[in-house]
Design a protein around this motif. Structure first.
Motif, PDB file in Angstrom:
ATOM      1  N   TYR A 101       0.845  -1.196   0.000  1.00  0.00           N
ATOM      2  CA  TYR A 101       0.000   0.000   0.000  1.00  0.00           C
ATOM      3  C   TYR A 101       0.876   1.240   0.000  1.00  0.00           C
ATOM      4  O   TYR A 101       1.948   1.257   0.601  1.00  0.00           O
ATOM      5  N   HIS A 102       0.388   2.272  -0.652  1.00  0.00           N
ATOM      6  CA  HIS A 102       1.009   3.586  -0.568  1.00  0.00           C
ATOM      7  C   HIS A 102       0.069   4.461   0.243  1.00  0.00           C
ATOM      8  O   HIS A 102      -1.124   4.536  -0.053  1.00  0.00           O
ATOM      9  N   ARG A 103       0.612   5.078   1.263  1.00  0.00           N
ATOM     10  CA  ARG A 103      -0.195   5.943   2.127  1.00  0.00           C
ATOM     11  C   ARG A 103       0.153   7.390   1.796  1.00  0.00           C
ATOM     12  O   ARG A 103       1.305   7.806   1.901  1.00  0.00           O
ATOM     13  N   ARG A 107      -4.877   8.516   2.826  1.00  0.00           N
ATOM     14  CA  ARG A 107      -5.532   7.475   2.024  1.00  0.00           C
ATOM     15  C   ARG A 107      -4.541   6.368   1.689  1.00  0.00           C
ATOM     16  O   ARG A 107      -3.351   6.611   1.543  1.00  0.00           O
ATOM     17  N   SER A 109      -3.619   3.405  -1.093  1.00  0.00           N
ATOM     18  CA  SER A 109      -3.856   2.879  -2.431  1.00  0.00           C
ATOM     19  C   SER A 109      -2.994   1.628  -2.608  1.00  0.00           C
ATOM     20  O   SER A 109      -1.875   1.554  -2.090  1.00  0.00           O
ATOM     21  N   LEU A 110      -3.547   0.651  -3.304  1.00  0.00           N
ATOM     22  CA  LEU A 110      -2.828  -0.603  -3.541  1.00  0.00           C
ATOM     23  C   LEU A 110      -1.654  -0.379  -4.481  1.00  0.00           C
ATOM     24  O   LEU A 110      -1.759   0.376  -5.455  1.00  0.00           O
TER      25      LEU A 110
END
Length: 118
Positions: A101-103, A107, A109-110
């Protein structure tokens, strides 16, 4: 160096660590293994933490044994650690499956692949 019991989770941790170093070319000197993180009154241990070249926490990895599915509770575990040690990249793995995941801006995102080391 410290002797470790090769539990199923430790097997995953050691293999993923080698993957980061040998395949992804992350520098081993910038990777912390099983260090304590304080969550309120509790002391917990993250599995792997990669620092960027400025020595800032950059990517955190939570490892589980192969038979442990990567459920929402595993994601919540690494998100709790992320409250104490904010990083832009989070990874959960059980050796068979790996989800990144990127934070950014609160938020998640995969990721389709692990980020290149900066």
């Amino acid at each position: 160096k410290k002797w470790l019991v090769l539990t199923p989770e430790e097997w995953v941790r050691q293999h993923f660590l080698q993957y980061l170093v040998q395949v992804q070319q992350y520098p081993s000197s910038f990777i912390a293994v099983e260090k304590t993180v304080k969550l309120g009154e509790l002391n917990k241990r993250f599995d792997l933490l990669v620092y960027d070249r400025l020595h800032q926490p950059w990517l955190m990895v939570e490892c589980k044994a192969m038979e442990v599915p990567l459920t929402e509770s595993v994601l919540h575990q690494i998100l709790r650690y992320n409250l104490a040690i904010p990083v832009p990249f989070l990874v959960i793995t059980n050796g068979k499956d790996c989800v990144g995941y990127h934070r950014s801006n609160g938020r998640l995102s995969l990721l389709t692949e692990l980020p290149e080391y900066l």
